[in-house]
Design an enzyme around this catalytic site. Sequence first.
Site, PDB file in Angstrom:
ATOM      1  N   TYR A 109       1.100  -1.166  -0.006  1.00 13.64           N
ATOM      2  CA  TYR A 109       0.045   0.151  -0.033  1.00 13.64           C
ATOM      3  C   TYR A 109       0.755   1.185  -0.239  1.00 13.64           C
ATOM      4  O   TYR A 109       1.906   1.178   0.846  1.00 13.64           O
ATOM      5  CB  TYR A 109      -0.855  -0.060   1.323  1.00 13.64           C
ATOM      6  CG  TYR A 109      -1.697   1.283   1.352  1.00 13.64           C
ATOM      7  CD1 TYR A 109      -2.866   1.618   0.812  1.00 13.64           C
ATOM      8  CD2 TYR A 109      -1.028   2.463   2.047  1.00 13.64           C
ATOM      9  CE1 TYR A 109      -3.560   2.814   0.936  1.00 13.64           C
ATOM     10  CE2 TYR A 109      -1.597   3.660   2.221  1.00 13.64           C
ATOM     11  CZ  TYR A 109      -3.073   3.785   1.668  1.00 13.64           C
ATOM     12  OH  TYR A 109      -3.698   5.033   1.692  1.00 13.64           O
ATOM     13  N   GLU A 198      -3.985   7.271  -3.794  1.00 12.75           N
ATOM     14  CA  GLU A 198      -3.638   5.949  -3.039  1.00 12.75           C
ATOM     15  C   GLU A 198      -3.189   5.123  -4.243  1.00 12.75           C
ATOM     16  O   GLU A 198      -4.007   5.115  -5.372  1.00 12.75           O
ATOM     17  CB  GLU A 198      -4.587   5.549  -2.369  1.00 12.75           C
ATOM     18  CG  GLU A 198      -5.239   6.020  -1.043  1.00 12.75           C
ATOM     19  CD  GLU A 198      -6.261   5.201  -0.374  1.00 12.75           C
ATOM     20  OE1 GLU A 198      -6.048   5.351   0.983  1.00 12.75           O
ATOM     21  OE2 GLU A 198      -7.070   4.631  -0.882  1.00 12.75           O
TER      22      GLU A 198
END
Length: 395
Positions: A109, A198
């Site tokens: 991530y 993101e």
Amino acid sequence: MKIHEYQARQLLRDAGIPVPNWELVSKGEDAGAAFERLGMPLAVVKAQVHAGGRGKGGGVKLVKSAAEAREKAAAMFAKLLVTPQAGPAGKEVLKVIVAHAVDIQREIYVGMVVDRARGLPVIMACAEGGVEIEEVAARSPEKIITEPVDPRYGLQPFQARKLAFALGLGGEPYLKQAIDLLTKFARLFDRHDCSLAEINPLVVTPDGKIVAIDAKINFDDNAEFRHQEWEAMRDLSEEDPAERKAHETGLSYVALDGNIGCLVNGAGLAMSTMDIIKLHGGEPANFLDVGGGANKEQVTTAFRILLGDSKVQAVLVNIFGGIMKCDTIAGAIIAAYNEVGFRVPLVVRLEGTNVELGRKMLADSGLKITTAAGLTEAAQRVVAAARGAARRSAE
């Protein structure tokens, strides 16, 4: 402002970040043709909606043939997509992408937000990707690595190296790729005035490549004036009509789940107004900030928006007259009341410049407007009025 995954993918690609090929389609039969054009034995069909958790709702499907791509895409178009973020009402799927499926060895991530405590953007990274970052933060917050990025200088090489090593990407052939990707990602965030960016997951493939296979990007509305290209990226079908109307009128509006409509000037006052309504047992139906210089047209639009919500059973107007004089706002309230017509109780609390004149104007108007001298009194009165309206509607 939110954009779709396919638009975020394009921004990543334009920034020089590796992204698998994809095609955007709006009909089930087109998904099969897209699969064939991509020329891969395995692809993924992904619904394009402004909500996370699409996989949990059936909005992400692996396919092995053109026929399967058509079938899965048609199924997504045929029903509402219900996800944890979309809520039980779900979202209509109008577009899907058919994208190359990637052989995944590891998932990571990487995200970027503005840290208001530091007053700087920060990169957040976690060696566990492909999951809700909120879950990791609650379960194992120590696994989330943060690195502040000074917008004057951008992400520095030593910071990118630090992040790469922390993510297990410090060796060959990953280190150079990771530094390049993280640097470009930070530059993209700054250049496009993002409020959130993101890549989840950022994947490591068995052949040693680092690839972004999903992305989410939100823009900071305050920078809209210098990004004319955003208008073409806006998907009006994904936006709440009331919020869109408020935006067009220069109002800040966010719909909530309560039954007490709020019209306030100033974001801080709006937040405290919602808090005190809850303190006295009520539930706010919205956040609505008319700003410091609201006029009759804006107040009228605000009332139309509030009364257009069938859940609203009472309205509280809470104005502090600094730049905006209380007699001016009182006149706007009276004019808007007469033009819109009120079906629910209205409580008004005025304070500040020309407050006595403003209160007198409301009292002399002959309209069914309840006034309050203080915020506590106003909250108590509007909560009581909403409860009374709820009882009457139940009877």
